[in-house]
Design a protein around this motif. Structure first.
Motif, PDB file in Angstrom:
ATOM      1  N   TYR A  90     -22.235  63.533 -16.330  1.00  0.00           N
ATOM      2  CA  TYR A  90     -22.640  64.526 -16.386  1.00  0.00           C
ATOM      3  C   TYR A  90     -21.355  65.211 -16.830  1.00  0.00           C
ATOM      4  O   TYR A  90     -20.766  65.943 -16.106  1.00  0.00           O
ATOM      5  CB  TYR A  90     -23.661  64.792 -15.825  1.00  0.00           C
ATOM      6  CG  TYR A  90     -24.549  65.914 -16.782  1.00  0.00           C
ATOM      7  CD1 TYR A  90     -25.632  65.157 -17.413  1.00  0.00           C
ATOM      8  CD2 TYR A  90     -23.987  67.297 -16.587  1.00  0.00           C
ATOM      9  CE1 TYR A  90     -26.443  66.822 -18.593  1.00  0.00           C
ATOM     10  CE2 TYR A  90     -24.934  68.413 -17.978  1.00  0.00           C
ATOM     11  CZ  TYR A  90     -25.854  67.510 -18.537  1.00  0.00           C
ATOM     12  OH  TYR A  90     -26.819  68.414 -20.063  1.00  0.00           O
ATOM     13  N   TYR A 124     -27.496  71.952 -22.902  1.00  0.00           N
ATOM     14  CA  TYR A 124     -27.579  70.508 -22.415  1.00  0.00           C
ATOM     15  C   TYR A 124     -26.622  71.422 -20.735  1.00  0.00           C
ATOM     16  O   TYR A 124     -25.927  70.789 -20.383  1.00  0.00           O
ATOM     17  CB  TYR A 124     -26.645  69.686 -23.060  1.00  0.00           C
ATOM     18  CG  TYR A 124     -27.496  68.535 -23.928  1.00  0.00           C
ATOM     19  CD1 TYR A 124     -28.118  67.921 -24.049  1.00  0.00           C
ATOM     20  CD2 TYR A 124     -27.702  69.389 -25.274  1.00  0.00           C
ATOM     21  CE1 TYR A 124     -29.244  67.173 -24.196  1.00  0.00           C
ATOM     22  CE2 TYR A 124     -28.827  68.739 -25.651  1.00  0.00           C
ATOM     23  CZ  TYR A 124     -29.278  67.564 -25.765  1.00  0.00           C
ATOM     24  OH  TYR A 124     -29.445  67.550 -27.059  1.00  0.00           O
ATOM     25  N   TYR A 171     -26.283  72.078 -16.451  1.00  0.00           N
ATOM     26  CA  TYR A 171     -26.461  71.635 -15.289  1.00  0.00           C
ATOM     27  C   TYR A 171     -25.994  72.090 -14.449  1.00  0.00           C
ATOM     28  O   TYR A 171     -24.772  72.717 -14.076  1.00  0.00           O
ATOM     29  CB  TYR A 171     -26.427  70.460 -15.457  1.00  0.00           C
ATOM     30  CG  TYR A 171     -26.901  69.398 -14.140  1.00  0.00           C
ATOM     31  CD1 TYR A 171     -26.524  69.552 -12.756  1.00  0.00           C
ATOM     32  CD2 TYR A 171     -27.837  68.710 -14.399  1.00  0.00           C
ATOM     33  CE1 TYR A 171     -27.185  68.940 -11.576  1.00  0.00           C
ATOM     34  CE2 TYR A 171     -28.385  68.151 -13.246  1.00  0.00           C
ATOM     35  CZ  TYR A 171     -27.603  68.103 -11.799  1.00  0.00           C
ATOM     36  OH  TYR A 171     -28.255  68.179 -10.824  1.00  0.00           O
ATOM     37  N   ASN A 199     -33.134  61.678 -20.166  1.00  0.00           N
ATOM     38  CA  ASN A 199     -33.595  62.189 -20.393  1.00  0.00           C
ATOM     39  C   ASN A 199     -34.811  62.339 -18.973  1.00  0.00           C
ATOM     40  O   ASN A 199     -33.881  61.453 -17.467  1.00  0.00           O
ATOM     41  CB  ASN A 199     -34.748  61.242 -21.100  1.00  0.00           C
ATOM     42  CG  ASN A 199     -35.009  61.619 -22.385  1.00  0.00           C
ATOM     43  OD1 ASN A 199     -33.716  62.886 -23.224  1.00  0.00           O
ATOM     44  ND2 ASN A 199     -34.543  60.652 -23.294  1.00  0.00           N
ATOM     45  N   HIS A 200     -35.005  63.360 -19.315  1.00  0.00           N
ATOM     46  CA  HIS A 200     -36.266  63.756 -17.465  1.00  0.00           C
ATOM     47  C   HIS A 200     -37.014  63.029 -17.184  1.00  0.00           C
ATOM     48  O   HIS A 200     -37.878  62.255 -18.391  1.00  0.00           O
ATOM     49  CB  HIS A 200     -36.955  64.935 -17.713  1.00  0.00           C
ATOM     50  CG  HIS A 200     -37.970  65.593 -16.637  1.00  0.00           C
ATOM     51  ND1 HIS A 200     -37.084  65.846 -15.795  1.00  0.00           N
ATOM     52  CD2 HIS A 200     -38.818  65.500 -16.764  1.00  0.00           C
ATOM     53  CE1 HIS A 200     -38.230  65.962 -14.858  1.00  0.00           C
ATOM     54  NE2 HIS A 200     -39.655  65.973 -15.592  1.00  0.00           N
ATOM     55  N   THR A 248     -28.465  62.082  -9.053  1.00  0.00           N
ATOM     56  CA  THR A 248     -27.249  62.940  -9.481  1.00  0.00           C
ATOM     57  C   THR A 248     -26.522  63.297  -8.246  1.00  0.00           C
ATOM     58  O   THR A 248     -27.546  62.587  -6.802  1.00  0.00           O
ATOM     59  CB  THR A 248     -27.091  64.260 -10.084  1.00  0.00           C
ATOM     60  OG1 THR A 248     -28.344  65.449  -9.788  1.00  0.00           O
ATOM     61  CG2 THR A 248     -27.708  64.493 -12.000  1.00  0.00           C
ATOM     62  N   ASP A 277     -34.556  63.007 -12.541  1.00  0.00           N
ATOM     63  CA  ASP A 277     -35.070  64.203 -12.311  1.00  0.00           C
ATOM     64  C   ASP A 277     -34.440  65.490 -12.548  1.00  0.00           C
ATOM     65  O   ASP A 277     -33.309  66.015 -12.027  1.00  0.00           O
ATOM     66  CB  ASP A 277     -36.128  64.021 -11.261  1.00  0.00           C
ATOM     67  CG  ASP A 277     -37.006  65.371 -10.636  1.00  0.00           C
ATOM     68  OD1 ASP A 277     -36.985  66.380 -11.718  1.00  0.00           O
ATOM     69  OD2 ASP A 277     -37.367  65.092  -9.786  1.00  0.00           O
ATOM     70  N   TYR A 278     -34.757  66.595 -13.833  1.00  0.00           N
ATOM     71  CA  TYR A 278     -33.904  67.453 -13.802  1.00  0.00           C
ATOM     72  C   TYR A 278     -34.511  68.729 -12.807  1.00  0.00           C
ATOM     73  O   TYR A 278     -33.551  69.927 -12.241  1.00  0.00           O
ATOM     74  CB  TYR A 278     -34.169  67.816 -15.011  1.00  0.00           C
ATOM     75  CG  TYR A 278     -33.806  67.172 -16.301  1.00  0.00           C
ATOM     76  CD1 TYR A 278     -32.822  65.944 -15.985  1.00  0.00           C
ATOM     77  CD2 TYR A 278     -33.921  67.920 -17.714  1.00  0.00           C
ATOM     78  CE1 TYR A 278     -32.897  65.938 -17.524  1.00  0.00           C
ATOM     79  CE2 TYR A 278     -33.661  66.995 -19.089  1.00  0.00           C
ATOM     80  CZ  TYR A 278     -33.121  65.563 -18.766  1.00  0.00           C
ATOM     81  OH  TYR A 278     -32.241  65.095 -20.061  1.00  0.00           O
ATOM     82  N   ASP A 288     -35.918  70.935 -12.684  1.00  0.00           N
ATOM     83  CA  ASP A 288     -37.095  72.789 -12.880  1.00  0.00           C
ATOM     84  C   ASP A 288     -37.856  72.588 -12.991  1.00  0.00           C
ATOM     85  O   ASP A 288     -38.729  71.547 -13.757  1.00  0.00           O
ATOM     86  CB  ASP A 288     -35.840  72.751 -13.900  1.00  0.00           C
ATOM     87  CG  ASP A 288     -35.799  74.332 -14.604  1.00  0.00           C
ATOM     88  OD1 ASP A 288     -36.807  75.175 -13.970  1.00  0.00           O
ATOM     89  OD2 ASP A 288     -35.309  74.777 -16.335  1.00  0.00           O
ATOM     90  N   LEU A 314     -41.568  68.261 -18.524  1.00  0.00           N
ATOM     91  CA  LEU A 314     -40.925  68.492 -17.685  1.00  0.00           C
ATOM     92  C   LEU A 314     -41.099  68.488 -16.303  1.00  0.00           C
ATOM     93  O   LEU A 314     -41.121  68.171 -15.209  1.00  0.00           O
ATOM     94  CB  LEU A 314     -40.256  69.984 -16.727  1.00  0.00           C
ATOM     95  CG  LEU A 314     -38.754  70.174 -17.767  1.00  0.00           C
ATOM     96  CD1 LEU A 314     -38.366  71.541 -17.369  1.00  0.00           C
ATOM     97  CD2 LEU A 314     -37.728  69.527 -17.654  1.00  0.00           C
TER      98      LEU A 314
END
Length: 135
Positions: free
Chosen positions: A28, A54, A56, A81-82, A90, A118-119, A121, A133
């Motif tokens: 990323y 974008y 993080y 994508n999420h 990550t 999975d973001y 958030d 989300l």
């Protein structure tokens, strides 16, 4: 990896080969910022919704940093994508004292599969602005 357009979703990244669990997938990549600079830049992006965002945020050596990957480049990590049940996760990777965010396969990934992570958030404001989300 290749980028494809999905109707109703936008750009998405798909595997063009298999990845084994734990294998490096992509970085990323973007500008590495300290939190004060990141918040200022995020506020600037909010002035123009067409810009997108974008960013993080993460902790490294007891400090908060951000990788800002908003600028369009040929790098694909920013386009993954999420999904709460994604096939990537990550990891923080230190290279000569500089933190890098990489995505690794959280399970075996088949060729042709969309890459997802999975973001993380879960804030009410973020979910209100981005209902996807929740999934």
């Amino acid at each position: 990896m290749e980028v494809q357009h999905i109707e109703g979703k936008g750009r998405a990244v798909f595997a063009t080969r298999c990845f084994q669990k734990g294998e490096y997938v992509v970085e990323y990549h973007g500008d590495l910022l300290q939190i004060t600079d990141a918040k200022q830049r995020e506020a600037e992006y909010a002035q123009n919704p067409a810009t997108g965002c974008y960013m993080y945020y993460f902790q490294y050596l007891c400090k908060t940093y951000c990788v800002d990957a908003t600028k369009e480049t040929g790098r694909m990590g920013r386009l993954i994508n999420h999904s709460k049940t994604g096939n990537c996760q990550t990891k923080l990777h230190d290279i000569n004292g500089v933190p890098h965010l990489i995505l690794v396969a959280s399970r075996d990934i088949d060729e042709g599969e969309e890459l997802l992570y999975d973001y993380g958030d879960r804030s009410k404001a973020s979910i209100a602005a981005h209902p996807w989300l929740k999934y």
